[in-house]
Design a protein around this motif. Sequence first.
Motif, short mmCIF file in Angstrom:
data_model
loop_
_atom_site.label_atom_id
_atom_site.label_comp_id
_atom_site.label_asym_id
_atom_site.label_seq_id
_atom_site.Cartn_x
_atom_site.Cartn_y
_atom_site.Cartn_z
N LEU A 74 28.99 111.80 4.29
CA LEU A 74 27.81 112.56 4.71
C LEU A 74 27.83 112.81 6.22
N ASN A 75 28.22 111.79 6.96
CA ASN A 75 28.28 111.96 8.41
C ASN A 75 29.33 112.98 8.83
N ALA A 76 30.45 112.89 8.16
CA ALA A 76 31.51 113.85 8.46
C ALA A 76 31.01 115.27 8.17
N ALA A 77 30.39 115.42 7.02
CA ALA A 77 29.86 116.74 6.65
C ALA A 77 28.88 117.21 7.71
N LEU A 78 27.98 116.33 8.08
CA LEU A 78 26.95 116.72 9.05
C LEU A 78 27.55 117.16 10.38
N SER A 79 28.54 116.43 10.83
CA SER A 79 29.11 116.81 12.12
C SER A 79 29.76 118.19 12.04
N LEU A 80 30.22 118.55 10.82
CA LEU A 80 30.83 119.86 10.67
C LEU A 80 29.79 120.96 10.43
N PHE A 81 28.62 120.53 9.99
CA PHE A 81 27.58 121.52 9.68
C PHE A 81 26.79 121.95 10.91
N GLU A 82 27.10 121.39 12.05
CA GLU A 82 26.31 121.68 13.25
C GLU A 82 26.19 123.17 13.54
N GLY A 83 27.27 123.86 13.45
CA GLY A 83 27.26 125.28 13.81
C GLY A 83 26.48 126.14 12.82
N PRO A 84 26.31 127.40 13.17
CA PRO A 84 25.54 128.30 12.32
C PRO A 84 26.30 128.73 11.06
N HIS A 85 27.60 128.49 11.05
CA HIS A 85 28.39 128.90 9.90
C HIS A 85 28.61 127.74 8.94
#
Lengths: 216, 216, 216, 216
Positions: free
Chosen positions: B24-35
Amino acid sequence: MPLCGTTIITKKQAEFAQREQEILNAALSLFEGPHWEQVTVEQISKKAEIGKGTVYKHFASKEEIYAYITLDFTERLFESFEKVIHHEEVLDNLKHVIRVAFEDFLNNPAQARVSFYCKREDYRNRLTSELREKFETMDRRVEDFFGAILQPGIDKGLFIDKPIEHLVMGLEATFDGAISMIWNSDISYQHASDQENFVDIISEYMLAGLVGLGKS
Amino acid sequence: MPLCGTTIITKKQAEFAQREQEILNAALSLFEGPHWEQVTVEQISKKAEIGKGTVYKHFASKEEIYAYITLDFTERLFESFEKVIHHEEVLDNLKHVIRVAFEDFLNNPAQARVSFYCKREDYRNRLTSELREKFETMDRRVEDFFGAILQPGIDKGLFIDKPIEHLVMGLEATFDGAISMIWNSDISYQHASDQENFVDIISEYMLAGLVGLGKS
Amino acid sequence: MPLCGTTIITKKQAEFAQREQEILNAALSLFEGPHWEQVTVEQISKKAEIGKGTVYKHFASKEEIYAYITLDFTERLFESFEKVIHHEEVLDNLKHVIRVAFEDFLNNPAQARVSFYCKREDYRNRLTSELREKFETMDRRVEDFFGAILQPGIDKGLFIDKPIEHLVMGLEATFDGAISMIWNSDISYQHASDQENFVDIISEYMLAGLVGLGKS
Amino acid sequence: MPLCGTTIITKKQAEFAQREQEILNAALSLFEGPHWEQVTVEQISKKAEIGKGTVYKHFASKEEIYAYITLDFTERLFESFEKVIHHEEVLDNLKHVIRVAFEDFLNNPAQARVSFYCKREDYRNRLTSELREKFETMDRRVEDFFGAILQPGIDKGLFIDKPIEHLVMGLEATFDGAISMIWNSDISYQHASDQENFVDIISEYMLAGLVGLGKS
DNA sequence: CATGAATGAGTCTTCATTCAT
DNA sequence: TATGAATGAAGACTCATTCAT
């Protein structure tokens, strides 16, 4: 009856122009559902009963189709607005505009959804500069329009004397949020009231917020 | 050797449980951007330093990752809320909740974006019934929470005596709309004020709307 | 028999590495014909009896397949060269290299064609920097190689004392041109002689040109 | 009224004939760059300021445009050649022809590139038999021309007494290869010399090769 | 003859999910 | 359980050629 001076349009050109609308209509009919982003260009072309390549004669990309839908929709929205703001009362004008806006957005979910998508900054950045300018003109027109109907309210002391933008912010945020909630069929509130009731409350809320700003 | 009666968890099981958060943390760090929607499962697994298949040992699908992010985020949101509602004043409570909500949403854009996505009806319908129920429980909890802080206001005649849901509607719509506007970097308003100013106005607007409802 | 110290490769990894060659071989077999540029990734994957997506696990793009074919081919070319340059006679070395080069190019038309394509500057510019570097290393290696076999000839006064590059130019131009002519089945010369005869003449021509340079 | 006996050509017919050249010129101006194969028929028609369909009134296919460009180019090449072969010295003739050929190819890269493309056997096979014949005639003419300027050299014992074709082979291969190398901006040699120097060396090389053939 | 709208097969590439090891 | 290779459906977009007007 004018003979010359008019732009001469051949039958072929007229049909071509017509086809543009047909494509947009086909797209729109396919965009009705909630999965509208997954509609393919091929589906649109089949619905419009033309070849896939033909779509690209009219629109440089799928996203350009979105742009024209949004521009069209906004144009019609303005026409709706202009029909109801001839009243002298500021609040009446605003009420009518809000009502009409809800009507247009809810009766034309496809256009409205696409319009929301087209607000995204990354989308705007992908557009050609020509289209980006059209959007900017449109944005300014919206701003000016609300300036015109809110300013008298400020002059009369009805609304707090802040920049128009500040006042519009709340209205827009609430409106957009409300529309999204309806589209999401937000589960928590389905049993509370039907959509119409929801719209009434939000409308009242928007006005109350505006009037109440700075009064506390 | 752990005492009987306690849940026995081997080191391996502990690691497994741990891994879930890491994903989940990994996903979140990648979800930061608008894309964020374009982040792939592979990217997530690489970021979490595990195999792609392992992700599927923890989550049945990519969308289930979204679900747990949303559930987690909402859980933390409640914790934030609960820290600030010990005041006796209804409006103070509300102000604090609104402020905290804006803070949480704006400081955790990844979670917040995913949460918005998870509101969509079509998304909910794709979920397993188990997860759908979790979302429903979550929704009810939100409703109850706001009921608890708004009811005293109604009792005191501060707010109009309508079903809690009606009152919450406006708040939620405005809040959601405001957040979306910030994320869209809505062009019309960038020059008007910075984000903080915008949030202040919207917050005031939300309260004004609530208090003003039915007063007209 | 070494036990440790060797890189441990699982069976799976070995198979994966193997597949890379299979893809290249499949591509090569499809590239035999003159229409090689029109071979699709799908065709390659079908020939290799794998899914289309699998191709992209090994090569980031179709053009990267070309790159590895060229790099492989050049590697083998060097191996061929190195087998025949142990003679002491400069001209013998050169003769052998030319002969071997013709053999390799004509016996491996697919690789050779691709290699020609990969010389194009625009192709090189589309490559990742990593691959571009490999090509540059390869180019330097070619240059160095010919430097090593031509320099003694210059020292002995056999060839004119000009920069190695100048000498290589003519050789390369003639060789490339000759190969192209053969591939084009250049009509004018089909009746004149068979391919072998043509190669003999060109080979002699290349040497004569080199030796004759500056002697006029 | 035009005199009888002359071919009567209406203004319309003249315009039509004229258009053919306009199309070829438009195509050529677009073929300048290295990506000439990606120029579309539509681009050509726009450049020629005519409709796309009109292009097909003049040329049955895109590839036929290539054919006429090549035929034209070769025609002009001959004209250039004929201007410089009035000398009596065999080697002078040859030198001049080589120089002129380099000039024409390098000053007219579009035509030259297309000409190279049109050498490909698969291309020739796709042509109508009428055009294929024109190419064959052209090829024979080239052969005859070089026969005429090389034969005296053989007679004088300057060149080895082999079939003319054999002698031309080397020249053509070197020339084609050199041109390709220049177009490819062949990396290895960019620092060695500028293009002019390269051409000089290759030219000398071509002569040296020819003279040296059979002398070893 | 001139036109340009229409066509649709064909291309590369992506990615969530599966499954054998 | 962990892995990551394999999959193949999908999708956006291109373009030579045709043909009705």
